[in-house]
Motif scaffolding. Structure first.
Motif, mmCIF file in Angstrom:
data_model
loop_
_atom_site.group_PDB
_atom_site.id
_atom_site.type_symbol
_atom_site.label_atom_id
_atom_site.label_comp_id
_atom_site.label_asym_id
_atom_site.label_seq_id
_atom_site.Cartn_x
_atom_site.Cartn_y
_atom_site.Cartn_z
ATOM 1 N N THR A 124 28.967 55.830 -47.413
ATOM 2 C CA THR A 124 29.096 56.158 -48.821
ATOM 3 C C THR A 124 30.403 56.899 -49.051
ATOM 4 O O THR A 124 30.653 57.945 -48.449
ATOM 5 C CB THR A 124 27.917 57.037 -49.293
ATOM 6 N N TYR A 125 31.254 56.332 -49.897
ATOM 7 C CA TYR A 125 32.535 56.928 -50.254
ATOM 8 C C TYR A 125 32.415 57.628 -51.598
ATOM 9 O O TYR A 125 31.621 57.236 -52.447
ATOM 10 C CB TYR A 125 33.620 55.850 -50.399
ATOM 11 N N GLY A 126 33.250 58.608 -51.814
ATOM 12 C CA GLY A 126 33.402 59.189 -53.138
ATOM 13 C C GLY A 126 34.287 58.273 -53.965
ATOM 14 O O GLY A 126 35.173 57.614 -53.418
ATOM 15 N N ALA A 127 34.061 58.203 -55.266
ATOM 16 C CA ALA A 127 34.882 57.333 -56.115
ATOM 17 C C ALA A 127 36.330 57.792 -56.048
ATOM 18 O O ALA A 127 36.629 58.977 -56.098
ATOM 19 C CB ALA A 127 34.374 57.364 -57.545
ATOM 20 N N GLY A 128 37.252 56.839 -55.886
ATOM 21 C CA GLY A 128 38.670 57.157 -55.840
ATOM 22 C C GLY A 128 39.175 57.571 -54.462
ATOM 23 O O GLY A 128 40.347 57.890 -54.298
ATOM 24 N N GLU A 129 38.305 57.562 -53.458
ATOM 25 C CA GLU A 129 38.720 57.934 -52.105
ATOM 26 C C GLU A 129 39.719 56.899 -51.575
ATOM 27 O O GLU A 129 39.604 55.716 -51.842
ATOM 28 C CB GLU A 129 37.482 57.989 -51.198
ATOM 29 N N ARG A 130 40.691 57.367 -50.789
ATOM 30 C CA ARG A 130 41.744 56.483 -50.287
ATOM 31 C C ARG A 130 41.237 55.601 -49.146
ATOM 32 O O ARG A 130 40.503 56.051 -48.284
ATOM 33 C CB ARG A 130 42.933 57.290 -49.809
ATOM 34 N N ILE A 131 41.680 54.342 -49.171
ATOM 35 C CA ILE A 131 41.282 53.339 -48.172
ATOM 36 C C ILE A 131 42.546 52.690 -47.606
ATOM 37 O O ILE A 131 43.474 52.379 -48.348
ATOM 38 C CB ILE A 131 40.397 52.238 -48.813
ATOM 39 N N ASP A 132 42.565 52.472 -46.298
ATOM 40 C CA ASP A 132 43.674 51.772 -45.654
ATOM 41 C C ASP A 132 43.300 50.305 -45.480
ATOM 42 O O ASP A 132 42.576 49.950 -44.561
ATOM 43 C CB ASP A 132 43.973 52.365 -44.273
ATOM 44 N N PHE A 133 43.780 49.441 -46.384
ATOM 45 C CA PHE A 133 43.545 48.013 -46.247
ATOM 46 C C PHE A 133 44.497 47.461 -45.188
ATOM 47 O O PHE A 133 45.597 47.972 -45.003
ATOM 48 C CB PHE A 133 43.739 47.293 -47.584
ATOM 49 N N ILE A 134 44.061 46.409 -44.475
ATOM 50 C CA ILE A 134 44.855 45.840 -43.386
ATOM 51 C C ILE A 134 45.050 44.344 -43.591
ATOM 52 O O ILE A 134 44.366 43.720 -44.402
ATOM 53 C CB ILE A 134 44.187 46.094 -42.014
ATOM 54 N N THR A 135 45.976 43.785 -42.825
ATOM 55 C CA THR A 135 46.245 42.358 -42.872
ATOM 56 C C THR A 135 45.538 41.677 -41.713
ATOM 57 O O THR A 135 45.682 42.083 -40.560
ATOM 58 C CB THR A 135 47.760 42.089 -42.767
ATOM 59 N N VAL A 136 44.756 40.652 -42.025
ATOM 60 C CA VAL A 136 44.064 39.863 -41.014
ATOM 61 C C VAL A 136 44.417 38.400 -41.251
ATOM 62 O O VAL A 136 44.361 37.919 -42.375
ATOM 63 C CB VAL A 136 42.531 40.076 -41.100
ATOM 64 N N GLU A 137 44.825 37.730 -40.169
ATOM 65 C CA GLU A 137 45.204 36.319 -40.268
ATOM 66 C C GLU A 137 44.218 35.443 -39.508
ATOM 67 O O GLU A 137 43.737 35.821 -38.448
ATOM 68 C CB GLU A 137 46.600 36.102 -39.670
ATOM 69 N N ARG A 138 43.952 34.265 -40.044
ATOM 70 C CA ARG A 138 43.133 33.260 -39.365
ATOM 71 C C ARG A 138 44.085 32.194 -38.832
ATOM 72 O O ARG A 138 44.939 31.703 -39.576
ATOM 73 C CB ARG A 138 42.123 32.640 -40.323
ATOM 74 N N ARG A 139 43.902 31.839 -37.540
ATOM 75 C CA ARG A 139 44.787 30.866 -36.919
ATOM 76 C C ARG A 139 43.976 29.798 -36.188
ATOM 77 O O ARG A 139 42.970 30.106 -35.576
ATOM 78 C CB ARG A 139 45.701 31.567 -35.906
ATOM 79 N N PRO A 140 44.462 28.538 -36.242
ATOM 80 C CA PRO A 140 43.740 27.454 -35.556
ATOM 81 C C PRO A 140 44.071 27.440 -34.060
ATOM 82 O O PRO A 140 45.237 27.490 -33.669
ATOM 83 C CB PRO A 140 44.259 26.195 -36.246
ATOM 84 N N TYR A 141 43.038 27.369 -33.234
ATOM 85 C CA TYR A 141 43.197 27.265 -31.780
ATOM 86 C C TYR A 141 42.331 26.129 -31.266
ATOM 87 O O TYR A 141 41.425 25.665 -31.955
ATOM 88 C CB TYR A 141 42.792 28.571 -31.094
ATOM 89 N N GLN A 142 42.602 25.724 -30.031
ATOM 90 C CA GLN A 142 41.830 24.672 -29.374
ATOM 91 C C GLN A 142 41.337 25.222 -28.041
ATOM 92 O O GLN A 142 42.094 25.830 -27.288
ATOM 93 C CB GLN A 142 42.717 23.455 -29.144
ATOM 94 N N TYR A 143 40.037 25.022 -27.775
ATOM 95 C CA TYR A 143 39.453 25.479 -26.510
ATOM 96 C C TYR A 143 39.926 24.578 -25.384
ATOM 97 O O TYR A 143 39.843 23.361 -25.467
ATOM 98 C CB TYR A 143 37.919 25.463 -26.604
#
Length: 189
Positions: free
Chosen positions: A53-72
């Motif tokens: 539970t966060y307080g309203a207006g509390e600071r958040i660190d958003f991050i970058t996440v990438e999806r990449r195609p791979y082959q097994y």
């Protein structure tokens, strides 16, 4: 820097220096006091579901996440080996990072999620397609009148060694579609 007002379902952020994905959030204005934001999210490093539970207006660190195609490619002592479909770069993942690995066959396409930090990239997860087509290598033959209900199942061994439950009409040598998330039979291929 962003705040809780910028929350959206599916957003990626840091919680206790762990990358997380927001599943659910709700702004709550109690009768007394300040507005709060109840959240439910998944820790991407260990897969645990957390609530906070966060307080309203509390600071958040958003991050970058990438999806990449791979082959097994193959499995060895180091773990599961994959190759990027465009750059041909190879990586190896431990078994705990690859859910339902026994449903993968060589050449199978997967999608990997990477956390892109300031100095480094970290692989967070490996996701199989929603369904895969596999051949049944062994199953007991069904006997007519063997069942009292309409949805009777029997065990089948697939070409990757995985064991799942299939309907009685599925025979050895048939190709079937398997839902990877639930490890269940979907339909004939």
């Amino acid at each position: 820097m962003a705040t809780t007002a910028d929350f959206k379902n599916g957003a990626f952020f840091l919680f206790n220096n762990h990358p997380c994905q927001l599943i659910y959030f709700q702004h709550v204005k109690p009768g007394k006091g300040n507005t709060i934001v109840r959240t439910k999210f998944k820790d991407l490093t260990n897969g645990k579901l957390l609530e906070y539970t966060y307080g309203a207006g509390e600071r958040i660190d958003f991050i970058t996440v990438e999806r990449r195609p791979y082959q097994y490619l193959y499995k060895d002592d180091m773990g599961y080996n994959f190759m990027h479909s465009e750059t041909f770069e190879q990586i190896s993942l431990q078994e705990h990072m690859v859910p339902n690995a026994d449903l993968m066959k060589e050449g199978q396409g997967v999608e990997m999620m990477f956390y892109v930090g300031k100095d480094e990239e970290t692989c967070l997860s490996c996701e199989l397609p929603t369904a895969v087509v596999l051949e049944v290598t062994y199953t007991e033959p069904a006997v007519k009148g063997d069942t009292a209900s309409t949805n009777a199942l029997k065990e089948a061994v697939l070409e990757t060694g995985a064991k799942i439950m299939v309907p009685l009409f599925i025979n050895q040598g048939e190709k079937i579609k398997v839902k990877t998330e639930t490890r269940s039979y979907s339909e004939r291929a």
